[in-house]
Design an enzyme around this catalytic site. Sequence first.
Site, PDB file in Angstrom:
ATOM      1  N   ASP A   1       0.823  -1.219   0.000  1.00 17.57           N
ATOM      2  CA  ASP A   1       0.000   0.000   0.000  1.00 17.57           C
ATOM      3  C   ASP A   1       0.857   1.270   0.000  1.00 17.57           C
ATOM      4  O   ASP A   1       0.437   2.305   0.500  1.00 17.57           O
ATOM      5  CB  ASP A   1      -0.958   0.025   1.213  1.00 17.57           C
ATOM      6  CG  ASP A   1      -1.670  -1.303   1.399  1.00 17.57           C
ATOM      7  OD1 ASP A   1      -2.289  -1.759   0.427  1.00 17.57           O
ATOM      8  OD2 ASP A   1      -1.583  -1.884   2.502  1.00 17.57           O
TER       9      ASP A   1
ATOM     10  N   HIS B   1      -3.965  -2.180  -6.503  1.00 21.52           N
ATOM     11  CA  HIS B   1      -3.262  -0.971  -6.930  1.00 21.52           C
ATOM     12  C   HIS B   1      -4.294   0.056  -7.376  1.00 21.52           C
ATOM     13  O   HIS B   1      -5.199  -0.260  -8.152  1.00 21.52           O
ATOM     14  CB  HIS B   1      -2.314  -1.270  -8.101  1.00 21.52           C
ATOM     15  CG  HIS B   1      -1.209  -2.213  -7.752  1.00 21.52           C
ATOM     16  ND1 HIS B   1      -0.432  -2.842  -8.697  1.00 21.52           N
ATOM     17  CD2 HIS B   1      -0.740  -2.633  -6.558  1.00 21.52           C
ATOM     18  CE1 HIS B   1       0.457  -3.615  -8.091  1.00 21.52           C
ATOM     19  NE2 HIS B   1       0.286  -3.499  -6.790  1.00 21.52           N
TER      20      HIS B   1
ATOM     21  N   THR C   1      -6.382 -11.955   2.746  1.00 18.94           N
ATOM     22  CA  THR C   1      -7.470 -11.308   2.002  1.00 18.94           C
ATOM     23  C   THR C   1      -8.599 -12.279   1.676  1.00 18.94           C
ATOM     24  O   THR C   1      -9.612 -11.884   1.109  1.00 18.94           O
ATOM     25  CB  THR C   1      -6.931 -10.736   0.678  1.00 18.94           C
ATOM     26  OG1 THR C   1      -6.322 -11.804  -0.065  1.00 18.94           O
ATOM     27  CG2 THR C   1      -5.912  -9.633   0.927  1.00 18.94           C
TER      28      THR C   1
ATOM     29  N   LYS D   1       0.238 -25.624  -5.509  1.00 21.74           N
ATOM     30  CA  LYS D   1       1.410 -25.553  -6.394  1.00 21.74           C
ATOM     31  C   LYS D   1       2.598 -26.293  -5.760  1.00 21.74           C
ATOM     32  O   LYS D   1       3.256 -27.111  -6.415  1.00 21.74           O
ATOM     33  CB  LYS D   1       1.776 -24.083  -6.639  1.00 21.74           C
ATOM     34  CG  LYS D   1       3.076 -23.857  -7.397  1.00 21.74           C
ATOM     35  CD  LYS D   1       3.369 -22.364  -7.512  1.00 21.74           C
ATOM     36  CE  LYS D   1       4.756 -22.126  -8.093  1.00 21.74           C
ATOM     37  NZ  LYS D   1       5.044 -20.685  -8.257  1.00 21.74           N
TER      38      LYS D   1
ATOM     39  N   THR E   1       2.515 -12.824   2.678  1.00 21.16           N
ATOM     40  CA  THR E   1       1.792 -13.447   1.578  1.00 21.16           C
ATOM     41  C   THR E   1       2.484 -14.767   1.225  1.00 21.16           C
ATOM     42  O   THR E   1       3.434 -15.166   1.895  1.00 21.16           O
ATOM     43  CB  THR E   1       1.708 -12.484   0.373  1.00 21.16           C
ATOM     44  OG1 THR E   1       0.807 -13.025  -0.605  1.00 21.16           O
ATOM     45  CG2 THR E   1       3.062 -12.249  -0.268  1.00 21.16           C
TER      46      THR E   1
ATOM     47  N   VAL F   1      -7.472  -1.642  -0.613  1.00 21.15           N
ATOM     48  CA  VAL F   1      -8.149  -1.628  -1.925  1.00 21.15           C
ATOM     49  C   VAL F   1      -8.893  -2.943  -2.148  1.00 21.15           C
ATOM     50  O   VAL F   1      -9.984  -2.972  -2.709  1.00 21.15           O
ATOM     51  CB  VAL F   1      -7.119  -1.400  -3.064  1.00 21.15           C
ATOM     52  CG1 VAL F   1      -7.797  -1.443  -4.428  1.00 21.15           C
ATOM     53  CG2 VAL F   1      -6.419  -0.057  -2.875  1.00 21.15           C
ATOM     54  N   THR F   2      -8.315  -4.045  -1.692  1.00 19.98           N
ATOM     55  CA  THR F   2      -8.902  -5.372  -1.927  1.00 19.98           C
ATOM     56  C   THR F   2      -9.961  -5.721  -0.889  1.00 19.98           C
ATOM     57  O   THR F   2     -10.998  -6.288  -1.218  1.00 19.98           O
ATOM     58  CB  THR F   2      -7.787  -6.442  -1.933  1.00 19.98           C
ATOM     59  OG1 THR F   2      -6.846  -6.102  -2.951  1.00 19.98           O
ATOM     60  CG2 THR F   2      -8.355  -7.820  -2.223  1.00 19.98           C
TER      61      THR F   2
ATOM     62  N   LYS G   1      -2.729  12.912  -5.263  1.00 16.26           N
ATOM     63  CA  LYS G   1      -3.232  11.706  -5.925  1.00 16.26           C
ATOM     64  C   LYS G   1      -2.994  11.680  -7.430  1.00 16.26           C
ATOM     65  O   LYS G   1      -2.920  10.623  -8.036  1.00 16.26           O
ATOM     66  CB  LYS G   1      -4.735  11.577  -5.657  1.00 16.26           C
ATOM     67  CG  LYS G   1      -5.069  11.207  -4.215  1.00 16.26           C
ATOM     68  CD  LYS G   1      -6.548  11.191  -3.964  1.00 16.26           C
ATOM     69  CE  LYS G   1      -7.211  10.017  -4.671  1.00 16.26           C
ATOM     70  NZ  LYS G   1      -8.642   9.919  -4.354  1.00 16.26           N
TER      71      LYS G   1
END
Length: 445
Positions: free
Chosen positions: A37, A65, A151, A162, A259, A319-320, A436
């Site tokens: 972020d 993003h 998230t 994987k 993550t 954002v997510t 911004k």
Amino acid sequence: HLAAELRSSTSSGDSSLRIPKEPQNKVTVVLGAQWGDEGKGKVVDLLAMDADIVCRCQGGNNAGHTVVVDSVEYDFHLLPSGVLNKKAVSFIGNGVVIHLPGLFEEAEKNLRKGKGKVPLHPPLVFNFHQAVDGIQEQQRQQQEGKNLGTTKKGIGPAYSSKAARNGLRVCDLVSDFKVFEDKFRMLAEHFLTMYPNLNVDIDSELEQLKAYAERLRPLVTDGVYFMHKALTGPSKKILVEGANAALLDIDFGTYPFVTSSNCTVGGVCTGLGVPPSYVGRVYGVVKAYTTRVGVGAFPTEQDNEIGELLQSKGREFGVTTGRKRRCGWLDLILVRYAHMVNGFSAIALTKLDILDTLPEIKVGVAYKVDGQPLPSFPANMDVLMRVTVEYKTFPGWCCSTEAARSFEELPSQAQTYIRFIEDFLQVPVKWVGVGKSRESMIKLF
């Protein structure tokens, strides 16, 4: 005889092969230097304006993003945010895990026909991966009283598939669908065995995936060959944008609150198939203060009116996820550690304007545990939870920086703040963000 033959073949060979070739094209990389972020999207948008190819190399649709162009706000989760450059080809690398509904939803909004490429190797995120992500978080909360703050986009379970080598990839989906279907059912059954309460509609998801396979097929290319041609062919500007950030890296971040991918510079090579010698400039994006979404150690956190001011003025919401971000002073021990791992060529310092009203500003410059200085950033999160921070205090500038368009136009106190960051990190600040819009990025050199 053999030795003579070897000498002969060596001496008669093409001598130009023994002279190391400089790469024709090198990739420019933009990476987050804190816990995400930091405003990477804006830096990418700036650099993407004259890029030929814009790439995402790691992560999935857990990333978020935001880019503002002509007062219009664009949010990206899977696509490179540099896709707003209509001339650039958008490329999603092998290191990205792809949730197809999310990809196509974003593509319909932002991607021009024929301008996007997806390689054969990326793992796929299925609906049951997302459901499992939520169940795992719930279990952690019940069993240990603390979750990881994911998230819930299925990223961890997909990367687990994987690593367990039972996951499915893009190449499986666009090949023989009957074979894919059999593997999909086996994978779904594997998760159902582990999580009996999991709600999976296998037939419905397979029907959806079959339709996505047809839509995806025209976009699919051999990613290794695509990048090799781009790197060794005619002159091209190739931009790579990292997802998440250094302190969220699975290997170098604040584990386990990280993550599931490598979001440091090594992830560029593994995620895109780019040899290390083809990595050019690496720009680290640093917010002028520090934020963190979710749980985990945060030494410079201000759980007080200063943190609230930074949160509200900086519009610090994920954002997510929409979650409030925790806020605190700039932690330069943390950023210096990120520089050790990534080797930043220069820094983009963002959101300086959020500090405009503060009468004094602090910067974390050293850690101590039990009164003893720590020589390096701790790997153990129990240690990081116990650190006390030594701060350097700067006078605030108490005026707006939003209209500044050059370094000289910034208040002298803000200039001092920026120069201290450069000196501490021994890395130059190339851009300073004071708003911004695209025009709000001051270029220093």
